[in-house]
Design a protein around this motif. Structure first.
Motif, PDB file in Angstrom:
ATOM      1  N   TYR A 363      37.937  46.084  63.699  1.00  8.47           N
ATOM      2  CA  TYR A 363      37.460  47.157  62.818  1.00  8.47           C
ATOM      3  C   TYR A 363      38.370  47.379  61.607  1.00  8.47           C
ATOM      4  N   LYS A 364      39.674  47.349  61.799  1.00  5.59           N
ATOM      5  CA  LYS A 364      40.572  47.658  60.680  1.00  5.59           C
ATOM      6  C   LYS A 364      40.830  46.446  59.786  1.00  5.59           C
ATOM      7  N   ALA A 365      41.297  45.345  60.387  1.00  4.66           N
ATOM      8  CA  ALA A 365      41.558  44.147  59.573  1.00  4.66           C
ATOM      9  C   ALA A 365      40.262  43.605  58.988  1.00  4.66           C
ATOM     10  N   LYS A 366      39.210  43.625  59.776  1.00  6.43           N
ATOM     11  CA  LYS A 366      37.912  43.156  59.282  1.00  6.43           C
ATOM     12  C   LYS A 366      37.423  44.020  58.120  1.00  6.43           C
ATOM     13  N   ALA A 367      37.619  45.328  58.233  1.00  7.26           N
ATOM     14  CA  ALA A 367      37.202  46.227  57.148  1.00  7.26           C
ATOM     15  C   ALA A 367      37.944  45.887  55.863  1.00  7.26           C
ATOM     16  N   PHE A 368      39.243  45.648  55.964  1.00  4.92           N
ATOM     17  CA  PHE A 368      40.035  45.312  54.782  1.00  4.92           C
ATOM     18  C   PHE A 368      39.580  43.987  54.179  1.00  4.92           C
ATOM     19  N   ILE A 369      39.324  42.984  55.038  1.00  9.50           N
ATOM     20  CA  ILE A 369      38.922  41.658  54.558  1.00  9.50           C
ATOM     21  C   ILE A 369      37.520  41.687  53.952  1.00  9.50           C
ATOM     22  N   ASP A 370      36.577  42.312  54.664  1.00  7.60           N
ATOM     23  CA  ASP A 370      35.176  42.267  54.235  1.00  7.60           C
ATOM     24  C   ASP A 370      34.856  43.204  53.078  1.00  7.60           C
ATOM     25  N   THR A 371      35.765  44.114  52.757  1.00  8.98           N
ATOM     26  CA  THR A 371      35.515  45.028  51.640  1.00  8.98           C
ATOM     27  C   THR A 371      36.445  44.733  50.476  1.00  8.98           C
ATOM     28  N   PHE A 372      37.728  45.097  50.599  1.00  8.42           N
ATOM     29  CA  PHE A 372      38.632  44.922  49.466  1.00  8.42           C
ATOM     30  C   PHE A 372      38.892  43.461  49.145  1.00  8.42           C
ATOM     31  N   VAL A 373      39.185  42.634  50.161  1.00 11.03           N
ATOM     32  CA  VAL A 373      39.476  41.219  49.899  1.00 11.03           C
ATOM     33  C   VAL A 373      38.264  40.542  49.275  1.00 11.03           C
ATOM     34  N   TYR A 374      37.071  40.826  49.812  1.00 11.01           N
ATOM     35  CA  TYR A 374      35.857  40.227  49.257  1.00 11.01           C
ATOM     36  C   TYR A 374      35.650  40.655  47.805  1.00 11.01           C
ATOM     37  N   ARG A 375      35.781  41.948  47.537  1.00  7.08           N
ATOM     38  CA  ARG A 375      35.604  42.428  46.169  1.00  7.08           C
ATOM     39  C   ARG A 375      36.726  41.938  45.263  1.00  7.08           C
ATOM     40  N   GLY A 376      37.918  41.743  45.819  1.00  6.04           N
ATOM     41  CA  GLY A 376      38.983  41.140  45.020  1.00  6.04           C
ATOM     42  C   GLY A 376      38.622  39.734  44.585  1.00  6.04           C
ATOM     43  N   GLY A 377      38.005  38.970  45.487  1.00  5.25           N
ATOM     44  CA  GLY A 377      37.508  37.646  45.130  1.00  5.25           C
ATOM     45  C   GLY A 377      36.446  37.713  44.053  1.00  5.25           C
ATOM     46  N   ASP A 378      35.576  38.727  44.134  1.00  7.99           N
ATOM     47  CA  ASP A 378      34.580  38.948  43.089  1.00  7.99           C
ATOM     48  C   ASP A 378      35.234  39.112  41.722  1.00  7.99           C
ATOM     49  N   VAL A 379      36.278  39.940  41.696  1.00  3.59           N
ATOM     50  CA  VAL A 379      36.967  40.220  40.431  1.00  3.59           C
ATOM     51  C   VAL A 379      37.575  38.937  39.868  1.00  3.59           C
ATOM     52  N   VAL A 380      38.255  38.169  40.723  1.00  3.04           N
ATOM     53  CA  VAL A 380      38.871  36.912  40.273  1.00  3.04           C
ATOM     54  C   VAL A 380      37.800  35.959  39.743  1.00  3.04           C
ATOM     55  N   GLY A 381      36.714  35.800  40.501  1.00  3.72           N
ATOM     56  CA  GLY A 381      35.646  34.910  40.074  1.00  3.72           C
ATOM     57  C   GLY A 381      35.021  35.326  38.760  1.00  3.72           C
ATOM     58  N   ALA A 382      34.769  36.635  38.601  1.00  5.58           N
ATOM     59  CA  ALA A 382      34.148  37.139  37.375  1.00  5.58           C
ATOM     60  C   ALA A 382      35.049  36.931  36.170  1.00  5.58           C
ATOM     61  N   GLN A 383      36.364  37.185  36.347  1.00 10.34           N
ATOM     62  CA  GLN A 383      37.279  37.053  35.218  1.00 10.34           C
ATOM     63  C   GLN A 383      37.513  35.589  34.847  1.00 10.34           C
ATOM     64  N   VAL A 384      37.606  34.706  35.855  1.00  7.95           N
ATOM     65  CA  VAL A 384      37.794  33.282  35.567  1.00  7.95           C
ATOM     66  C   VAL A 384      36.567  32.714  34.855  1.00  7.95           C
ATOM     67  N   GLU A 385      35.375  33.061  35.359  1.00  2.32           N
ATOM     68  CA  GLU A 385      34.147  32.588  34.721  1.00  2.32           C
ATOM     69  C   GLU A 385      34.034  33.133  33.301  1.00  2.32           C
ATOM     70  N   GLY A 386      34.405  34.394  33.118  1.00  2.14           N
ATOM     71  CA  GLY A 386      34.365  34.981  31.787  1.00  2.14           C
ATOM     72  C   GLY A 386      35.347  34.311  30.834  1.00  2.14           C
ATOM     73  N   LEU A 387      36.546  33.968  31.339  1.00  2.00           N
ATOM     74  CA  LEU A 387      37.554  33.297  30.509  1.00  2.00           C
ATOM     75  C   LEU A 387      37.056  31.923  30.070  1.00  2.00           C
ATOM     76  N   LEU A 388      36.470  31.172  31.002  1.00  3.10           N
ATOM     77  CA  LEU A 388      35.928  29.861  30.656  1.00  3.10           C
ATOM     78  C   LEU A 388      34.826  29.984  29.604  1.00  3.10           C
ATOM     79  N   GLY A 389      34.019  31.044  29.731  1.00  2.00           N
ATOM     80  CA  GLY A 389      32.961  31.269  28.754  1.00  2.00           C
ATOM     81  C   GLY A 389      33.503  31.602  27.383  1.00  2.00           C
ATOM     82  N   ARG A 390      34.534  32.446  27.335  1.00  2.00           N
ATOM     83  CA  ARG A 390      35.110  32.836  26.050  1.00  2.00           C
ATOM     84  C   ARG A 390      35.814  31.661  25.368  1.00  2.00           C
TER      85      ARG A 390
END
Length: 439
Positions: A363-390
């Motif tokens: 419940y605790k480690a899974k919550a951290f991984i499936d929420t913040f870690v996942y959304r952190g990956g989203d942020v990295v992916g969005a910024q890297v893709e945006g940088l390549l586009g720019r």
């Protein structure tokens, strides 16, 4: 296994009832989400694609802030109580949004739409995370291999039923009423949750059990930030976190590539909507067939390690094809195959990884991984893709990042699956030793 149903779905007769309850539970959860998803997309895109990238950052920050609150609930409340509290919070939030939309419609604008976008993203992560955490807590590794894929069928059916329900009800009832519809399905999900938690372990037909029966009155305990520390103290949990991070990055690459290619189309909005609706229908149908007939048998016969590596390999082939062809058809093929393998095969396999973890980590480690870690990956992916586009770099540049990343992802999946089996074997050995030495 003489029952035809058991042979087809790899489920024992005594397991059918709890599995059907789990299917109903996940159906209601995904229906509640998908009823509202069209509204989330419409509101979030009002500020443009670049704004969506920053909404990903906002979502990651909010999930980081919410995690210790959820960890505190897990530490202080009984399992069924903190699950009920989580679902009730989001249910009452939906009612609050409904009252705002009906009583003060004039304040609905770009900012409020972005607030709803972030809230929905947090809502999406937490209610699915809690569902799978409960599944990992109630069922064994052997059972997870056999029927987590079947349970995921409920989610796919909900993902199909939710948008259809929205298309039927949005015009006669209005968009605000959909919030109440979603709340109703959350209530049904809770009813199924209560039923599952009150089924005794011996009635689920647990074989080779390595854990004692769960006492619902027992508190999990620990500290609010225990999940965060557990991830960085365990190579196994850290490996899961990295696996989820790469998953989120790849999903985001595909998501923004689709947004860019659709934005460049000269066709009308209606034609675009019709095109992707057909692709979604094909994808959901393929996912449904794979979940019902393949996933359970695949994990059981090939093992979790091979199953976890299938999505990364699909990603490698898909991005190479996209870089070579560069057409919308290639993107559609990549997205459809990726989503089908992700939902039907990878997700159930990934959730079995937690069946060998402690209750606190589920419940605790899974919550951290499936929420913040996942959304952190989203942020990295969005910024890297945006940088390549720019930088003016096209699909080839995105593929040059995605392909090597996916190869590392596949190796990590193989390691996680083998490590899981080693942990399961150790637990069984400990359980056998305890039984022999007990008076």
């Amino acid at each position: 296994m003489s029952n035809p149903f058991a042979k087809l779905f790899n489920i024992h007769r005594e397991e059918i009832f709890p599995v059907m309850l789990a299917v109903l539970f996940f159906f209601c959860v995904l229906t509640a989400l998908m009823v509202l998803r069209p509204a989330r997309e419409a509101l979030g895109i009002q500020g443009g694609i670049e704004t969506v990238r920053w909404l990903f950052v906002g979502t990651a920050v909010i999930t980081l802030l919410v995690n210790p609150v959820f960890g505190l609930l897990v530490s202080r409340l009984r399992r069924l109580t903190f699950i009920t509290t989580t679902y009730a919070f989001f249910g009452f939030s939906l009612i609050a949004f409904y009252l705002v939309m009906t009583r003060a419609p004039n304040i609905i604008g770009v900012i409020s739409g972005q607030i709803f976008y972030v809230w929905f993203s947090v809502f999406n992560l937490f209610i699915t995370m809690v569902f799978w955490a409960l599944m990992a807590d109630r069922f064994t590794l052997d059972q997870g291999k056999r029927f987590f894929g079947v349970i995921a069928v409920g989610g796919t059916c909900g993902a199909i039923f939710g948008p259809w329900l929205t298309s039927v009800l949005a015009e006669p009832l209005g968009t605000p009423a959909l919030l109440l519809v979603s709340t109703g399905f959350l209530a049904l999900a809770m009813a199924a949750c209560w039923a599952i938690t009150h089924i005794q372990p011996d009635r689920i037909g647990r074989t080779h059990e390595t854990r004692p029966a769960i006492d619902e009155r027992e508190l999990i305990g620990g500290k609010a930030w225990e999940g965060f520390r557990a991830v960085f103290q365990s190579r196994y949990l850290l490996g899961i976190a990295i696996y989820v991070t790469i998953l989120a990055i790849v999903v985001t690459f595909i998501y923004f590539t689709r947004l860019q290619m659709v934005a460049e189309l000269g066709e009308s909005t209606d034609q675009r909507t019709t095109l992707f609706a057909r692709i979604d229908l094909i994808t959901q149908a393929a996912t449904l067939i794979m979940q019902a007939l393949v996933a359970g048998h695949l994990m059981k016969r090939l093992g979790v390690h091979i199953t976890l590596a299938l999505l990364p390999l699909t990603t490698v082939l898909g991005f190479i094809g996209l870089a070579m062809v560069g057409s919308l058809a290639a993107l559609i093929t990549l997205e459809a195959s990726f989503r089908a393998v992700q939902r039907a095969i990878m997700r159930p396999a990934r959730e079995t990884l937690y069946t060998v973890s402690s209750r606190e980590d589920k419940y605790k480690a899974k919550a951290f991984i499936d929420t913040f870690v996942y959304r952190g990956g989203d942020v990295v992916g969005a910024q890297v893709e945006g940088l390549l586009g720019r930088l003016g770099m096209g699909l080839a540049a995105v593929a040059s990042v995605a392909v090597p990343l996916a190869l590392m992802w596949a190796l990590l999946g193989l390691w996680l699956g083998r490590t899981q089996q080693s942990i399961a074997t150790a637990l069984e050995s400990e359980d056998t030793t305890d039984k022999r030495t007990s008076p």
